[in-house]
Design a protein around this motif. Structure first.
Motif, PDB file in Angstrom:
ATOM      1  N   GLU A  14      19.914   6.884 -80.450  1.00 59.57           N
ATOM      2  CA  GLU A  14      20.895   7.730 -81.133  1.00 59.57           C
ATOM      3  C   GLU A  14      20.253   8.597 -82.224  1.00 59.57           C
ATOM      4  O   GLU A  14      20.478   9.810 -82.279  1.00 59.57           O
ATOM      5  N   GLY A  15      19.466   7.985 -83.079  1.00 60.87           N
ATOM      6  CA  GLY A  15      18.824   8.716 -84.168  1.00 60.87           C
ATOM      7  C   GLY A  15      17.921   9.842 -83.668  1.00 60.87           C
ATOM      8  O   GLY A  15      18.153  11.014 -83.981  1.00 60.87           O
ATOM      9  N   HIS A  41      18.123  14.606 -97.132  1.00 64.36           N
ATOM     10  CA  HIS A  41      18.018  14.448 -95.674  1.00 64.36           C
ATOM     11  C   HIS A  41      16.568  14.137 -95.276  1.00 64.36           C
ATOM     12  O   HIS A  41      16.302  13.237 -94.477  1.00 64.36           O
ATOM     13  N   ARG A  97      15.628  10.674 -96.052  1.00 61.44           N
ATOM     14  CA  ARG A  97      16.187   9.715 -95.088  1.00 61.44           C
ATOM     15  C   ARG A  97      15.418   9.725 -93.771  1.00 61.44           C
ATOM     16  O   ARG A  97      15.362   8.712 -93.072  1.00 61.44           O
ATOM     17  N   LEU A  98      14.843  10.892 -93.432  1.00 63.09           N
ATOM     18  CA  LEU A  98      14.018  10.939 -92.219  1.00 63.09           C
ATOM     19  C   LEU A  98      12.684  10.225 -92.425  1.00 63.09           C
ATOM     20  O   LEU A  98      12.048   9.809 -91.465  1.00 63.09           O
ATOM     21  N   THR A 119      20.196  12.580 -81.653  1.00 61.16           N
ATOM     22  CA  THR A 119      21.195  13.322 -82.424  1.00 61.16           C
ATOM     23  C   THR A 119      20.603  13.988 -83.659  1.00 61.16           C
ATOM     24  O   THR A 119      20.921  15.127 -83.968  1.00 61.16           O
ATOM     25  N   VAL A 120      19.736  13.264 -84.351  1.00 58.36           N
ATOM     26  CA  VAL A 120      19.252  13.786 -85.626  1.00 58.36           C
ATOM     27  C   VAL A 120      18.017  14.667 -85.446  1.00 58.36           C
ATOM     28  O   VAL A 120      17.922  15.750 -86.013  1.00 58.36           O
ATOM     29  N   MET A 169      12.867   6.005 -85.282  1.00 58.14           N
ATOM     30  CA  MET A 169      12.894   7.264 -86.029  1.00 58.14           C
ATOM     31  C   MET A 169      11.515   7.593 -86.611  1.00 58.14           C
ATOM     32  O   MET A 169      11.349   8.601 -87.292  1.00 58.14           O
ATOM     33  N   ARG A 208      15.685   0.129 -83.893  1.00 53.05           N
ATOM     34  CA  ARG A 208      16.407   1.396 -84.102  1.00 53.05           C
ATOM     35  C   ARG A 208      15.780   2.168 -85.260  1.00 53.05           C
ATOM     36  O   ARG A 208      15.564   3.384 -85.163  1.00 53.05           O
ATOM     37  N   ALA A 209      15.502   1.461 -86.360  1.00 52.49           N
ATOM     38  CA  ALA A 209      14.920   2.133 -87.521  1.00 52.49           C
ATOM     39  C   ALA A 209      13.500   2.637 -87.202  1.00 52.49           C
ATOM     40  O   ALA A 209      13.132   3.755 -87.551  1.00 52.49           O
ATOM     41  N   MET A 265      15.964   2.056 -92.439  1.00 57.85           N
ATOM     42  CA  MET A 265      16.597   0.982 -93.196  1.00 57.85           C
ATOM     43  C   MET A 265      17.164  -0.090 -92.278  1.00 57.85           C
ATOM     44  O   MET A 265      17.727   0.203 -91.224  1.00 57.85           O
TER      45      MET A 265
END
Lengths: 253, 280
Positions: free
Chosen positions: A109-110, A82, A85-86, A113-114, A162, A158-159, A90
């Protein structure tokens, strides 16, 4: 300075197929690496192993100091993956925007939510990044209404929202009509010049030559050559690299 | 010169388009007229007319109008129960169908097994039997359920098994790339399901679920067999039998079911076009 991505002796099997054969690769921070090779050479698989979209069979992956052993079976591993991935963002060949969300919703969203970021703060960040890729004017549209190039620019935003330390690009222009490739490449160039560490699987030799610090050539699951672009394109050492470059030339790339 | 040519070619396209529209309009008008004729024939068949053709006397079916007038309201009161049973059952069925579909796609053997076992058992037995099982067989085990609860359980279980296929198709319609994008953002499997997969799958499943709801309103008639749920069918049979006017009673019920289906189909069509318009 230690590398931000360090891949050590990575093996990957698809059933009986041995697609990555003890691959090792170090990428220092702020470097742009282009991975090239014929289709089926394992370059996409290698990229997808870095953020564990593909489970490597053996070997060690280290991203931003987080080390994950492919064969580790412990419970902590899930948390490590995890965290990897943070640390990575990608961008996919097929964009993979969420079709039920607007452009802005896709981008926040990322973080919301994340990461549990405040919505207002996420929106501010998202708008900045959309502005950066020239897509703020479509913030309230649904992806269906965008061209392929626009979708991919949104996917990059989007990527980036994050706030990753490494960006992974999996053939980001291969699904695009030729006239839309340029806008995506110029956004990627901008991201590169802002100092982002990037690993790019691509067939765009022009991009590799102009932007990459390093070009890595793969063939049959192995790294066969690894050099600065001017060196690699003018004096390839391996005959397979030469063949690959010749092929791209004949296709006019 | 070039200008006129261009003008002619666009007007030609326009002509073709208009002709197409005209053909569509004529087709729809013809279908409408034919429906009206069929409807009139049906009414005529039940109009109680008598007429002679040479030596033969023809009579169409005559209905007892005073019975109809007297009992129309009594039967109509069943509409509410019919819609209530159908709505409760569809909600129950949707919940079951979602879990059955997730189980069917699960890599965890017990989930997969429970899901396929449930679907196989329910699809392998008649709905009529299932309703009676809840209403008549369970009391033998000390479980006494009302007619309504038995009906809702049986209809829900039954439709859930069939609808799980719809949900499964919906879940499978969401591409692998969507899950990968969610995972790459760092979403957990639960977040991926809730935020990315389910919203898209449900959207895909809404039109077929509308169809299921419409057929549920008619299958709910089977619940009348318990004798304790006063929906449309039960009421029609009750007054029809009591006064030996089954023909009239069943025709009234049939008209109600038909109207209900027409209205629900219309609403469903609206929802479908709305979803298609926002197709995103």
């Amino acid at each position: 300075m230690p590398p931000i991505v360090k891949i050590t002796n990575l093996d990957k099997y698809f059933g009986r197929l041995h697609v990555l054969k003890s691959v090792s690769l170090d990428v220092p921070e702020r470097q742009v690496v282009c991975l090239i090779g014929r289709s089926g050479s394992g370059k996409s698989t290698l990229l997808r192993c870095i953020n564990f979209l593909e489970e490597p069979s053996r070997g060690i992956i280290e991203v931003g100091g987080i080390q994950v052993d492919a064969e580790d079976k412990s419970k902590e591993r899930r948390q490590l993956v995890h965290n990897v991935r943070l640390t990575t963002g990608m961008v996919f060949q097929e964009f993979n925007l969420f079709p039920h969300m607007t452009v802005l919703e896709n981008v926040i969203e990322g973080p919301v939510t994340v990461k549990g970021m405040e919505r207002s703060q996420a929106i501010e960040l998202a708008r900045q990044n959309l502005e950066n890729v020239g897509m703020l004017f479509k913030a309230d549209e649904y992806p269906l209404r965008l061209s392929g190039g626009q979708k991919q620019r949104v996917a990059i935003a989007r990527a980036l929202t994050m706030q990753p330390r490494v960006m992974l690009f999996d053939e980001p222009t291969s699904a695009l009509d030729p006239e839309l490739i340029g806008e995506v490449l110029s956004v990627m160039k901008k991201v590169a010049y802002e100092g982002m560490t990037m690993i790019v699987v691509t067939h765009e030799m022009g991009f590799a030559r102009e932007v990459a610090d390093r070009v890595v050539v793969m063939s049959e699951g192995k790294l066969i050559e690894d050099a600065a672009p001017e060196e690699l394109f003018s004096h390839p050492k391996d005959p397979r690299t030469q063949a690959l470059i010749d092929r791209y030339r004949s296709e006019g790339a | 010169m070039a200008l006129t040519e261009k003008h002619e070619s666009t007007s030609h396209a326009e002509q073709l388009y208009q002709a197409q529209l005209r053909r569509d309009r004529i087709f729809r008008a013809n279908v409408g007229v034919s429906w009206a004729v069929l409807f009139l024939i049906l009414i005529f068949l039940f109009s109680g007319q008598k007429f002679e053709l040479g030596d033969f006397t023809f009579k169409t079916i005559s209905l007892n109008t005073s019975f109809i007038v007297k009992n129309l309201w009594f039967i109509a009161q069943g509409l509410g129960q019919t819609l209530l049973i159908s709505s409760l059952s569809i909600l129950f069925a949707m919940t079951l169908a979602l879990f059955a579909a997730l189980g069917r796609l699960s890599a965890f053997p017990p989930f997969y097994a429970v899901s396929t076992f449930y679907v196989s058992l329910i699809r392998g037995t008649p709905l009529y039997l299932q309703i009676f099982f809840f209403f008549l067989a369970l009391p033998q085990l000390g479980i006494v359920l009302s007619g309504l609860v038995s009906g809702v359980l049986a209809l829900g279980l039954n439709y859930g098994a069939y609808m799980s296929e719809t949900f499964r198709a919906g879940l499978s319609s969401v591409g692998k790339g969507q899950r990968e994008a969610a995972m790459a953002l760092g979403m957990t499997p639960g977040q991926t399901m809730r935020r990315v997969v389910l919203p898209q799958a449900l959207r895909f499943a809404i039109p077929p679920m509308g169809n299921d709801f419409i057929s549920m309103t008619k299958d709910s008639a089977l619940v009348s067999a318990t004798g304790f749920v006063h929906e449309l069918m039960w009421r029609a049979v009750k007054v029809g039998r009591a006064q030996f006017n089954n023909l009239e009673a069943l025709i009234i019920a049939a008209i109600f079911y038909w109207m209900m289906t027409l209205i629900l189909t219309y609403i469903q069509g609206k929802i479908e076009t709305h979803l298609a318009k926002g197709d995103r």
